[in-house]
Motif scaffolding. Structure first.
Motif, PDB file in Angstrom:
ATOM      1  N   ARG A  93      40.900  56.651  44.599  1.00 41.62           N
ATOM      2  CA  ARG A  93      40.625  55.344  44.010  1.00 41.62           C
ATOM      3  C   ARG A  93      41.521  54.264  44.622  1.00 41.62           C
ATOM      4  O   ARG A  93      41.057  53.169  44.954  1.00 41.62           O
ATOM      5  CB  ARG A  93      40.820  55.403  42.497  1.00 41.62           C
ATOM      6  CG  ARG A  93      39.839  56.355  41.814  1.00 41.62           C
ATOM      7  CD  ARG A  93      40.323  56.785  40.459  1.00 41.62           C
ATOM      8  NE  ARG A  93      39.523  57.883  39.932  1.00 41.62           N
ATOM      9  CZ  ARG A  93      39.933  58.721  38.988  1.00 41.62           C
ATOM     10  NH1 ARG A  93      41.145  58.576  38.456  1.00 41.62           N
ATOM     11  NH2 ARG A  93      39.156  59.699  38.568  1.00 41.62           N
ATOM     12  N   THR A  94      42.809  54.590  44.780  1.00 43.47           N
ATOM     13  CA  THR A  94      43.721  53.621  45.384  1.00 43.47           C
ATOM     14  C   THR A  94      43.377  53.386  46.846  1.00 43.47           C
ATOM     15  O   THR A  94      43.389  52.241  47.322  1.00 43.47           O
ATOM     16  CB  THR A  94      45.169  54.121  45.262  1.00 43.47           C
ATOM     17  OG1 THR A  94      45.511  54.244  43.878  1.00 43.47           O
ATOM     18  CG2 THR A  94      46.143  53.158  45.925  1.00 43.47           C
ATOM     19  N   LEU A  95      43.053  54.451  47.563  1.00 41.12           N
ATOM     20  CA  LEU A  95      42.684  54.305  48.975  1.00 41.12           C
ATOM     21  C   LEU A  95      41.420  53.469  49.128  1.00 41.12           C
ATOM     22  O   LEU A  95      41.344  52.593  50.006  1.00 41.12           O
ATOM     23  CB  LEU A  95      42.485  55.690  49.594  1.00 41.12           C
ATOM     24  CG  LEU A  95      42.267  55.734  51.111  1.00 41.12           C
ATOM     25  CD1 LEU A  95      43.464  55.135  51.840  1.00 41.12           C
ATOM     26  CD2 LEU A  95      42.032  57.169  51.578  1.00 41.12           C
ATOM     27  N   VAL A  99      41.290  49.918  51.181  1.00 34.76           N
ATOM     28  CA  VAL A  99      40.370  49.765  52.318  1.00 34.76           C
ATOM     29  C   VAL A  99      39.396  48.619  52.058  1.00 34.76           C
ATOM     30  O   VAL A  99      39.133  47.787  52.944  1.00 34.76           O
ATOM     31  CB  VAL A  99      39.613  51.082  52.582  1.00 34.76           C
ATOM     32  CG1 VAL A  99      38.496  50.864  53.594  1.00 34.76           C
ATOM     33  CG2 VAL A  99      40.570  52.160  53.077  1.00 34.76           C
ATOM     34  N   MET A 100      38.870  48.554  50.853  1.00 37.24           N
ATOM     35  CA  MET A 100      37.959  47.464  50.509  1.00 37.24           C
ATOM     36  C   MET A 100      38.677  46.116  50.577  1.00 37.24           C
ATOM     37  O   MET A 100      38.106  45.123  51.059  1.00 37.24           O
ATOM     38  CB  MET A 100      37.372  47.683  49.118  1.00 37.24           C
ATOM     39  CG  MET A 100      36.330  48.776  49.035  1.00 37.24           C
ATOM     40  SD  MET A 100      35.673  48.989  47.354  1.00 37.24           S
ATOM     41  CE  MET A 100      34.862  47.394  47.106  1.00 37.24           C
ATOM     42  N   MET A 104      37.605  43.169  53.117  1.00 36.50           N
ATOM     43  CA  MET A 104      37.239  41.838  52.626  1.00 36.50           C
ATOM     44  C   MET A 104      38.122  40.757  53.235  1.00 36.50           C
ATOM     45  O   MET A 104      37.637  39.676  53.613  1.00 36.50           O
ATOM     46  CB  MET A 104      37.360  41.790  51.100  1.00 36.50           C
ATOM     47  CG  MET A 104      36.283  42.529  50.351  1.00 36.50           C
ATOM     48  SD  MET A 104      36.512  42.325  48.554  1.00 36.50           S
ATOM     49  CE  MET A 104      35.111  43.243  47.932  1.00 36.50           C
ATOM     50  N   ALA A 105      39.427  41.039  53.342  1.00 38.63           N
ATOM     51  CA  ALA A 105      40.356  40.058  53.907  1.00 38.63           C
ATOM     52  C   ALA A 105      39.984  39.720  55.349  1.00 38.63           C
ATOM     53  O   ALA A 105      40.031  38.553  55.759  1.00 38.63           O
ATOM     54  CB  ALA A 105      41.784  40.588  53.831  1.00 38.63           C
ATOM     55  N   LEU A 106      39.595  40.729  56.111  1.00 37.35           N
ATOM     56  CA  LEU A 106      39.185  40.498  57.497  1.00 37.35           C
ATOM     57  C   LEU A 106      37.888  39.701  57.565  1.00 37.35           C
ATOM     58  O   LEU A 106      37.758  38.758  58.367  1.00 37.35           O
ATOM     59  CB  LEU A 106      39.015  41.836  58.225  1.00 37.35           C
ATOM     60  CG  LEU A 106      40.283  42.638  58.489  1.00 37.35           C
ATOM     61  CD1 LEU A 106      39.941  43.977  59.124  1.00 37.35           C
ATOM     62  CD2 LEU A 106      41.240  41.866  59.397  1.00 37.35           C
ATOM     63  N   PHE A 180      38.722  42.140  45.739  1.00 37.55           N
ATOM     64  CA  PHE A 180      38.697  40.714  46.086  1.00 37.55           C
ATOM     65  C   PHE A 180      39.971  40.023  45.624  1.00 37.55           C
ATOM     66  O   PHE A 180      40.497  39.135  46.313  1.00 37.55           O
ATOM     67  CB  PHE A 180      37.469  40.059  45.456  1.00 37.55           C
ATOM     68  CG  PHE A 180      37.317  38.603  45.801  1.00 37.55           C
ATOM     69  CD1 PHE A 180      37.027  38.215  47.091  1.00 37.55           C
ATOM     70  CD2 PHE A 180      37.460  37.631  44.817  1.00 37.55           C
ATOM     71  CE1 PHE A 180      36.898  36.866  47.414  1.00 37.55           C
ATOM     72  CE2 PHE A 180      37.323  36.291  45.123  1.00 37.55           C
ATOM     73  CZ  PHE A 180      37.040  35.904  46.428  1.00 37.55           C
ATOM     74  N   SER A 181      40.492  40.432  44.471  1.00 39.22           N
ATOM     75  CA  SER A 181      41.746  39.857  43.969  1.00 39.22           C
ATOM     76  C   SER A 181      42.911  40.177  44.893  1.00 39.22           C
ATOM     77  O   SER A 181      43.821  39.355  45.074  1.00 39.22           O
ATOM     78  CB  SER A 181      42.042  40.393  42.563  1.00 39.22           C
ATOM     79  OG  SER A 181      40.992  40.095  41.665  1.00 39.22           O
ATOM     80  N   LEU A 182      42.898  41.371  45.484  1.00 36.03           N
ATOM     81  CA  LEU A 182      43.918  41.733  46.470  1.00 36.03           C
ATOM     82  C   LEU A 182      43.673  41.066  47.812  1.00 36.03           C
ATOM     83  O   LEU A 182      44.614  40.699  48.527  1.00 36.03           O
ATOM     84  CB  LEU A 182      43.932  43.258  46.667  1.00 36.03           C
ATOM     85  CG  LEU A 182      44.819  44.117  45.769  1.00 36.03           C
ATOM     86  CD1 LEU A 182      44.622  45.583  46.116  1.00 36.03           C
ATOM     87  CD2 LEU A 182      46.283  43.732  45.901  1.00 36.03           C
ATOM     88  N   ALA A 183      42.398  40.924  48.183  1.00 33.12           N
ATOM     89  CA  ALA A 183      42.046  40.462  49.523  1.00 33.12           C
ATOM     90  C   ALA A 183      42.291  38.973  49.721  1.00 33.12           C
ATOM     91  O   ALA A 183      42.657  38.552  50.823  1.00 33.12           O
ATOM     92  CB  ALA A 183      40.572  40.786  49.800  1.00 33.12           C
ATOM     93  N   LEU A 184      42.090  38.173  48.692  1.00 35.31           N
ATOM     94  CA  LEU A 184      42.135  36.721  48.863  1.00 35.31           C
ATOM     95  C   LEU A 184      43.499  36.218  49.354  1.00 35.31           C
ATOM     96  O   LEU A 184      43.551  35.435  50.319  1.00 35.31           O
ATOM     97  CB  LEU A 184      41.738  36.039  47.554  1.00 35.31           C
ATOM     98  CG  LEU A 184      41.208  34.606  47.669  1.00 35.31           C
ATOM     99  CD1 LEU A 184      40.058  34.531  48.662  1.00 35.31           C
ATOM    100  CD2 LEU A 184      40.764  34.093  46.306  1.00 35.31           C
TER     101      LEU A 184
END
Length: 307
Positions: A93-95, A99-100, A104-106, A180-184
Motif C-alpha cells: 500500500r505504501t509502495l 509510486v502513484m 503524478m508529480a512528473l 495527489f496530496s503527496l504529489a502536488l
C-alpha cells in the motif's frame, strides 16, 4: 551502507534508551517482581529478547538477524506476530502510494515547466510562479486536508478514507486522492527547478542554431532543450523521494491507509521497538536504492557520465 549503519545505531540506541523494552512487552507484570509467576515471565522475556546483554551486544545481535531477513517479533508476551508479517501486509500500500505520487508529480511538473519556460517572464509565467510558491508554502498536512475537503467532501469525486478490503480497481481509485496530496508539493518543486534549467538551456548556442534552422518551438523544447535540463531535476527527484517517504506517515494517517507510515505511527505510540526499527531501516534502504538508480539514469541522460 555507512548511512544504513549510522541510522540503525541511532534508531536502536534511541528506542532502547528512551523506553523500557521489558515494560513494553509485559506491561505492569514487569514491575511485579515479588510474584513468582511474574518473575518467571520476566526471566523468560529477558532471555528471549537478550535484555540482560549490554546494549552494544543487543545491537549486534539485532543487526545480524536483520541482515538475514529476521526482523524479530512484535512486542507481546507470546512474541507474536512476526514483524515480517506486518511488513509484507503493509508495504504494497505504501509502495503504491509513493509510486502513484511520483508519477503524478512528473505528469504535472514536466508539462507545467515546459509551458512556463516557453513563456518566461510573461504574465502567465508569473501567475505560474505565484501558484508554485503558494503550494510550497502550505504545510503538507494542511494541503491534504484542503484537498480532501474539496475533492472528497464538497464534490465527492473521491472516497475520503481507504478501504483495504475493496477490489483492486476501487483501491486504486481510493489512493488517487492521497497520492495527489503527496504529489502536488513535489510537482511544485520539480516545476521551479526544471523551469529555471530550461530557461538557461534555451539561451545556449545550439538552441539558437536550431531556431535559426526553422525548428518549431515544440521540437526545440522537447527534442533539444528538455534532455540537457534534466540533471538537476533527476537529483532533486531522488532527494524528494525521501521527503515523500516521510510525508507518507502523515498522509496515511489522514486518509486512514493501513500502510507502513501508519504502522510506524502506531508502533511509536506503543513503543514497539522491532516494528519501528524495521520500518525505519526499510525506508532508509529504499532511499539509498533510489539514489543508486538515479546514478544509472545520469548515464542515460548524458553518455559522457559513463566515461
Amino acid at each position: 551502507m555507512v548511512l544504513l549503519l549510522v541510522v540503525s545505531m541511532l534508531a536502536f540506541g534511541a528506542m532502547n534508551l528512551l523506553g523500557d523494552p521489558l515494560f513494553n512487552i509485559l506491561g505492569p507484570t514487569a514491575g511485579d517482581v515479588d510474584n513468582p509467576e511474574s518473575l518467571a515471565k520476566i526471566e523468560a522475556v529477558k532471555e528471549e529478547y537478550n535484555l540482560d546483554d549490554p546494549l552494544p551486544v543487543r545491537y549486534v545481535l539485532w543487526l545480524g538477524a536483520f541482515v538475514q531477513g529476521d526482523f524479530g517479533v512484535q512486542f507481546s508476551e507470546d512474541g507474536q506476530p512476526p514483524v515480517s508479517n506486518l511488513i509484507v501486509e503493509r508495504i504494497p500500500r505504501t509502495l503504491s502510494l509513493l509510486v502513484m505520487a511520483q508519477t503524478m508529480a512528473l505528469l504535472i511538473s514536466v508539462p507545467w515547466a515546459l509551458f512556463a519556460a516557453s513563456r518566461a517572464n510573461s504574465k502567465t509565467d508569473k501567475v505560474s510562479t505565484v501558484g508554485a510558491f503558494w503550494i510550497l508554502s502550505v504545510p503538507n498536512y494542511a494541503l491534504a486536508i484542503l484537498i480532501s475537503y474539496l475533492l472528497a467532501i464538497r464534490f465527492d469525486f473521491f472516497p475520503l478514507v481507504y478501504e483495504a478490503g475493496d477490489p483492486l480497481p476501487s483501491r486504486f481509485h481510493q489512493l488517487m486522492l492521497p497520492a495527489f496530496s503527496l504529489a502536488l508539493p513535489a510537482a511544485a518543486v520539480y516545476q521551479r527547478l526544471l523551469r529555471t534549467d530550461l530557461i538557461t538551456t534555451l539561451q545556449e548556442d545550439f538552441i539558437l542554431t536550431a531556431r535559426a534552422k526553422g525548428v518549431s518551438r515544440r521540437s526545440v523544447l522537447l527534442k533539444h532543450a528538455l534532455r540537457p535540463s534534466l540533471f538537476s531535476f533527476v537529483t532533486v527527484f531522488a532527494l524528494t523521494t525521501g521527503a515523500l517517504i516521510g510525508g507518507a506517515l502523515i498522509i496515511e494517517n489522514i486518509f486512514l491507509i493501513p500502510g507502513l507510515g501508519r504502522a510506524l505511527g502506531e508502533a511509536v505510540l506503543r513503543e514497539d521497538f522491532p516494528v519501528v526499527l524495521a520500518i525505519v531501516m526499510i525506508g532508509c534502504a529504499a532511499y539509498i536504492i533510489v539514489n543508486l538508480v538515479v546514478e544509472l539514469v545520469y548515464s542515460l541522460i548524458d553518455p559522457r557520465v559513463r566515461r
